[in-house]
Design a protein around this motif. Structure first.
Motif, PDB file in Angstrom:
ATOM      1  N   ARG A   1      -8.495   0.747  -0.542  1.00 57.72           N
ATOM      2  CA  ARG A   1      -7.347   0.614  -1.634  1.00 57.72           C
ATOM      3  C   ARG A   1      -7.663   2.347  -1.788  1.00 57.72           C
ATOM      4  O   ARG A   1      -6.806   2.488  -2.105  1.00 57.72           O
ATOM      5  CB  ARG A   1      -6.728  -0.486  -2.296  1.00 57.72           C
ATOM      6  CG  ARG A   1      -6.391  -1.506  -1.675  1.00 57.72           C
ATOM      7  CD  ARG A   1      -6.937  -1.949  -0.179  1.00 57.72           C
ATOM      8  NE  ARG A   1      -6.484  -3.142  -0.029  1.00 57.72           N
ATOM      9  CZ  ARG A   1      -6.068  -4.978   0.044  1.00 57.72           C
ATOM     10  NH1 ARG A   1      -7.007  -4.939  -1.106  1.00 57.72           N
ATOM     11  NH2 ARG A   1      -5.271  -5.849   0.854  1.00 57.72           N
TER      12      ARG A   1
ATOM     13  N   ALA B   1      -6.921 -13.152  -5.896  1.00 52.58           N
ATOM     14  CA  ALA B   1      -7.827 -14.013  -4.909  1.00 52.58           C
ATOM     15  C   ALA B   1      -8.463 -14.457  -5.693  1.00 52.58           C
ATOM     16  O   ALA B   1      -8.758 -15.747  -5.261  1.00 52.58           O
ATOM     17  CB  ALA B   1      -9.075 -13.026  -3.741  1.00 52.58           C
TER      18      ALA B   1
ATOM     19  N   PHE C   1     -11.802 -11.140  -0.322  1.00 51.43           N
ATOM     20  CA  PHE C   1     -10.772 -10.709  -1.085  1.00 51.43           C
ATOM     21  C   PHE C   1     -11.789 -10.632  -2.777  1.00 51.43           C
ATOM     22  O   PHE C   1     -11.450 -10.075  -3.554  1.00 51.43           O
ATOM     23  CB  PHE C   1      -9.612 -10.765  -1.342  1.00 51.43           C
ATOM     24  CG  PHE C   1      -9.195 -10.408  -0.122  1.00 51.43           C
ATOM     25  CD1 PHE C   1      -9.047  -9.371   0.454  1.00 51.43           C
ATOM     26  CD2 PHE C   1      -8.812 -11.569   0.869  1.00 51.43           C
ATOM     27  CE1 PHE C   1      -8.048  -8.693   1.685  1.00 51.43           C
ATOM     28  CE2 PHE C   1      -8.578 -11.619   1.949  1.00 51.43           C
ATOM     29  CZ  PHE C   1      -8.029 -10.071   2.502  1.00 51.43           C
TER      30      PHE C   1
ATOM     31  N   VAL D   1     -14.302  -5.066  -0.219  1.00 50.19           N
ATOM     32  CA  VAL D   1     -13.319  -4.916   0.576  1.00 50.19           C
ATOM     33  C   VAL D   1     -12.347  -5.178  -0.016  1.00 50.19           C
ATOM     34  O   VAL D   1     -10.901  -4.348   1.017  1.00 50.19           O
ATOM     35  CB  VAL D   1     -13.208  -6.767   1.464  1.00 50.19           C
ATOM     36  CG1 VAL D   1     -12.304  -7.045   2.076  1.00 50.19           C
ATOM     37  CG2 VAL D   1     -14.879  -7.237   1.908  1.00 50.19           C
ATOM     38  N   SER D   2     -11.983  -5.486  -0.831  1.00 50.64           N
ATOM     39  CA  SER D   2     -10.688  -5.429  -1.118  1.00 50.64           C
ATOM     40  C   SER D   2      -9.653  -4.265  -2.351  1.00 50.64           C
ATOM     41  O   SER D   2      -9.021  -3.889  -2.144  1.00 50.64           O
ATOM     42  CB  SER D   2     -10.308  -6.391  -2.298  1.00 50.64           C
ATOM     43  OG  SER D   2     -10.914  -6.694  -3.483  1.00 50.64           O
TER      44      SER D   2
ATOM     45  N   VAL E   1      -9.220  -2.809   5.552  1.00 53.79           N
ATOM     46  CA  VAL E   1     -10.200  -3.842   4.591  1.00 53.79           C
ATOM     47  C   VAL E   1     -10.642  -5.338   6.193  1.00 53.79           C
ATOM     48  O   VAL E   1     -11.420  -5.774   6.061  1.00 53.79           O
ATOM     49  CB  VAL E   1      -8.327  -5.013   4.028  1.00 53.79           C
ATOM     50  CG1 VAL E   1      -8.703  -6.275   4.459  1.00 53.79           C
ATOM     51  CG2 VAL E   1      -8.221  -3.804   2.995  1.00 53.79           C
TER      52      VAL E   1
ATOM     53  N   SER F   1      -5.537  -7.700  -5.823  1.00 51.17           N
ATOM     54  CA  SER F   1      -5.510  -8.032  -5.189  1.00 51.17           C
ATOM     55  C   SER F   1      -7.113  -9.007  -5.473  1.00 51.17           C
ATOM     56  O   SER F   1      -7.717  -9.913  -4.920  1.00 51.17           O
ATOM     57  CB  SER F   1      -6.404  -7.013  -3.604  1.00 51.17           C
ATOM     58  OG  SER F   1      -5.436  -6.484  -3.559  1.00 51.17           O
ATOM     59  N   VAL F   2      -7.972  -8.518  -6.341  1.00 49.95           N
ATOM     60  CA  VAL F   2      -9.356  -8.919  -7.109  1.00 49.95           C
ATOM     61  C   VAL F   2      -8.947 -10.245  -7.742  1.00 49.95           C
ATOM     62  O   VAL F   2      -9.069 -11.212  -7.083  1.00 49.95           O
ATOM     63  CB  VAL F   2     -10.313  -8.278  -7.703  1.00 49.95           C
ATOM     64  CG1 VAL F   2     -11.445  -9.276  -8.238  1.00 49.95           C
ATOM     65  CG2 VAL F   2     -11.057  -7.478  -6.261  1.00 49.95           C
TER      66      VAL F   2
ATOM     67  N   ASN G   1      -6.000   1.284   5.573  1.00 50.97           N
ATOM     68  CA  ASN G   1      -5.815   0.225   4.451  1.00 50.97           C
ATOM     69  C   ASN G   1      -6.177  -1.122   5.563  1.00 50.97           C
ATOM     70  O   ASN G   1      -7.035  -1.821   5.815  1.00 50.97           O
ATOM     71  CB  ASN G   1      -4.344  -0.494   4.181  1.00 50.97           C
ATOM     72  CG  ASN G   1      -4.047  -1.294   3.334  1.00 50.97           C
ATOM     73  OD1 ASN G   1      -5.296  -1.965   2.745  1.00 50.97           O
ATOM     74  ND2 ASN G   1      -3.563  -2.375   3.134  1.00 50.97           N
TER      75      ASN G   1
ATOM     76  N   HIS H   1       0.858  -1.332   0.370  1.00 45.68           N
ATOM     77  CA  HIS H   1      -0.028  -0.420  -0.220  1.00 45.68           C
ATOM     78  C   HIS H   1       0.740   1.788  -0.558  1.00 45.68           C
ATOM     79  O   HIS H   1       0.425   2.235  -0.413  1.00 45.68           O
ATOM     80  CB  HIS H   1      -0.740  -0.230   1.254  1.00 45.68           C
ATOM     81  CG  HIS H   1      -0.604  -0.354   2.362  1.00 45.68           C
ATOM     82  ND1 HIS H   1       0.330  -1.429   3.032  1.00 45.68           N
ATOM     83  CD2 HIS H   1       0.122   1.135   3.186  1.00 45.68           C
ATOM     84  CE1 HIS H   1       1.227  -1.167   4.203  1.00 45.68           C
ATOM     85  NE2 HIS H   1       0.655  -0.121   4.566  1.00 45.68           N
TER      86      HIS H   1
ATOM     87  N   GLY I   1      -6.153  -2.406  -5.427  1.00 45.21           N
ATOM     88  CA  GLY I   1      -7.270  -3.018  -4.772  1.00 45.21           C
ATOM     89  C   GLY I   1      -8.074  -3.798  -6.266  1.00 45.21           C
ATOM     90  O   GLY I   1      -8.150  -5.349  -5.991  1.00 45.21           O
TER      91      GLY I   1
END
Length: 195
Positions: free
Chosen positions: A99, A78, A89, A94-95, A137, A74-75, A133, A48, A71
């Motif tokens: 961010r 996941a 995530f 959430v993800s 999250v 992150s998806v 962050n 981050h 972000g």
């Protein structure tokens, strides 16, 4: 006519370059594993920090864009590399949302602190951005998925709540400290170079 088009563009060339470079750094930290620093018993993330740096240097929209790319990464991560908490995530609330907020909160925190002590302003903004962050999250995980979290780890909901809070403290504080230690010299060096 050409000048009018340049003024109406959302980002100038420097801002687009910074978004691209810092987003790439964040993604590289995630893919390579270099974005996780072992501080026993946890691993603190530094993925981050590019969001915070971009926000302080170029403003909340640039910071928010770098956070958006972080972000989205992150998806994707996941989905392509699922863990037991994969379901958390893949949810962009959430993800992605926390961010994006890293950049916005860091910028406004930096600007809200007056005075000549730029390093203190940067440090506080870095710490607050990092905690945005962590608690963004984990707070959303707590609010939306605490029962499912408990099921995945076969623990009570009460234990799941305590576990999520413990992760927030054990990860959040080291991550904030590392963010401060990295962000101050980087931002100071760039600001000095820009003069």
């Amino acid at each position: 006519m050409e000048k009018k088009l340049k003024k109406s563009a959302m980002f100038n060339t420097r801002q687009l370059t910074i978004i691209g470079m810092l987003s790439s750094v964040s993604i590289l930290l995630g893919i390579s594993g270099l974005g996780f620093i072992p501080i026993p018993p946890v691993k603190a993330t530094i993925m981050h920090i590019p969001v915070i740096i971009g926000a302080i240097l170029e403003g909340p929209v640039v910071g928010g864009m770098i956070g958006l790319i972080f972000g989205i990464f992150s998806v994707i991560q996941a989905i392509t590399n699922p863990t037991p908490l994969f379901f958390v995530f893949v949810n962009p609330i959430v993800s992605v949302l926390p961010r994006v907020l890293i950049g916005i909160v860091s910028y406004y925190c930096y600007n809200a602190i007056g005075g000549k002590f730029t390093s203190i302003r940067i440090g506080v903004a870095a710490a607050v951005g990092s905690l945005t962050n962590t608690f963004g999250v984990l707070g959303l995980m707590y609010l939306i998925y605490v029962e499912r979290y408990a099921q995945v780890f076969n623990i009570s909901v009460s234990a799941a709540k305590k576990g999520i809070l413990a992760i927030g403290i054990t990860n959040g504080l080291p991550e904030a400290a590392i963010s401060v230690l990295i962000t101050i010299p980087v931002v100071m060096a760039v600001k000095k170079f820009k003069k």
